[in-house]
Design a protein around this motif. Structure first.
Motif, short mmCIF file in Angstrom:
data_model
loop_
_atom_site.label_atom_id
_atom_site.label_comp_id
_atom_site.label_asym_id
_atom_site.label_seq_id
_atom_site.Cartn_x
_atom_site.Cartn_y
_atom_site.Cartn_z
N ILE A 1 -56.66 1.77 15.08
CA ILE A 1 -55.46 2.56 14.83
C ILE A 1 -54.14 2.20 15.29
CG2 ILE A 1 -55.68 4.18 16.47
CD1 ILE A 1 -55.33 6.40 14.68
N ARG A 2 -53.03 2.39 14.49
CA ARG A 2 -51.81 2.04 14.70
C ARG A 2 -50.89 3.25 14.50
NH1 ARG A 2 -48.87 -1.87 11.57
NH2 ARG A 2 -47.76 -2.90 13.47
N LEU A 3 -50.06 3.40 15.48
CA LEU A 3 -48.85 4.40 15.37
C LEU A 3 -47.57 3.34 15.34
CD1 LEU A 3 -47.47 7.04 15.65
CD2 LEU A 3 -47.55 6.80 17.96
N VAL A 4 -46.84 3.62 14.06
CA VAL A 4 -45.65 2.84 14.00
C VAL A 4 -44.53 3.41 13.89
CG1 VAL A 4 -44.74 0.85 12.55
CG2 VAL A 4 -47.52 1.31 12.78
N ASP A 5 -43.29 3.18 14.74
CA ASP A 5 -42.23 4.00 14.76
C ASP A 5 -41.26 3.24 13.42
OD1 ASP A 5 -39.78 5.10 15.30
OD2 ASP A 5 -39.53 4.35 17.04
N LYS A 6 -41.09 4.13 12.52
CA LYS A 6 -40.38 3.69 11.30
C LYS A 6 -39.30 4.79 11.31
CE LYS A 6 -42.41 0.03 9.65
NZ LYS A 6 -41.61 -1.22 9.50
N LEU A 7 -38.93 5.33 12.30
CA LEU A 7 -37.78 6.46 12.27
C LEU A 7 -36.21 5.50 12.34
CD1 LEU A 7 -39.35 9.17 14.06
CD2 LEU A 7 -38.66 9.25 11.77
N SER A 8 -36.44 4.51 13.12
CA SER A 8 -35.03 3.76 13.25
C SER A 8 -35.35 2.26 13.57
CB SER A 8 -34.28 4.38 14.64
OG SER A 8 -35.38 4.51 15.67
N GLY A 9 -34.18 1.82 13.95
CA GLY A 9 -34.45 0.18 13.84
C GLY A 9 -33.94 -0.54 12.53
N PRO A 10 -34.16 -1.86 12.49
CA PRO A 10 -33.66 -2.66 11.57
C PRO A 10 -34.65 -2.23 10.06
CG PRO A 10 -34.80 -3.93 13.24
CD PRO A 10 -34.56 -2.49 13.75
N ARG A 11 -35.99 -1.84 10.38
CA ARG A 11 -36.54 -1.57 9.05
C ARG A 11 -36.85 -0.20 9.10
NH1 ARG A 11 -41.04 -6.60 10.51
NH2 ARG A 11 -39.65 -8.44 10.48
N ALA A 12 -36.13 0.76 9.35
CA ALA A 12 -36.22 2.01 9.31
C ALA A 12 -36.69 2.73 7.88
CB ALA A 12 -34.95 2.77 9.99
N ALA A 13 -37.56 3.29 7.93
CA ALA A 13 -37.80 4.10 6.74
C ALA A 13 -38.00 5.60 6.86
CB ALA A 13 -39.44 3.88 6.19
#
Length: 229
Positions: free
Chosen positions: A163-175
């Motif tokens: 399982i993966r928990l991916v932080d896509k809230l901020s940063g260069p690839r934010a979604a």
């Protein structure tokens, strides 16, 4: 509504106890082995340098094989709701602080990479969680999946690799989302994949009182063709 969250901001009054019987107390004193051994991995935020490989950004940080060793680690790990509080997961290393993009739990000897032999012919279920569903609900989805996975209660349990928990809230690839992924092997066994998806969604949506709510939208991705993790 109470959620299965270990972030005290949500459930400061929530207590988990046993029935206090002598039999249970004796059982808890013994190591309770899990069906599979597991490893916790971190993915450090990658630089934009050419040649920076995904595998270079992933690092194994701990392993566990019993219920007790899992909880010793889990009690010190952040809950995804903390990411909604404008916090980032970080790891201090000799060259400074590094932002962690993803936390991953995979079966022992399986790397969290599509190229691993157990993942190469598999795929993953992907859930994009928006902040507006609330931190307590995000935590409950995540905790339900992790506990169901390591407890081998999401059947067919032998298909799940991690399982993966991916932080896509901020940063260069934010979604603007927190992404949860459950990886599995043998993508071509469509009946088994369908059964796994159904059981996974039920586990994910189960509330503390046993009622089953609604699982978020699920996307199914194949690993047969190389792509971004």
């Amino acid at each position: 509504m109470a959620y299965l969250s270990f972030n005290e901001s949500f459930n400061s009054n929530l207590k988990f106890t046993t029935d206090g019987s002598e039999e249970n107390d004796d059982m808890l004193k013994k190591d309770l082995p899990l069906r599979y051994n597991w490893s916790i991995w971190e993915q450090i935020m990658q630089t934009n340098e050419k040649g920076a490989a995904y595998s270079d950004a992933t690092h194994k940080v701990a392993s566990f094989s019993t219920v007790q060793s899992f909880w010793k680690l889990w009690n010190h790990m952040p809950q995804p709701s903390e990411l909604l509080e404008q916090k980032r997961m970080v790891r201090e290393q000799p060259d400074g602080l590094h932002v962690i993009d993803a936390v991953m739990i995979f079966r022992e000897n399986i790397r969290p990479e599509w190229e691993d032999k157990m993942n190469a012919a598999g795929g993953h279920f992907q859930f994009q969680l928006k902040p507006n569903i609330g931190g307590g609900q995000v935590d409950e989805y995540w905790n339900n999946l992790v506990l169901g996975m390591i407890g081998a209660t999401i059947e067919p349990a032998n298909m799940i690799t991690g399982i993966r928990l991916v932080d896509k809230l901020s940063g260069p690839r934010a979604a603007g989302v927190i992404r949860l992924e459950i990886w599995f092997t043998n993508y071509e066994d469509s009946a088994a994949v369908a059964a796994l998806k159904k059981n996974l969604e039920k586990c994910m949506a189960t509330r503390l009182d046993g009622a089953v709510g609604t699982a978020p939208k699920c996307e199914t991705k194949a690993h047969a063709t190389p792509g971004k993790h």
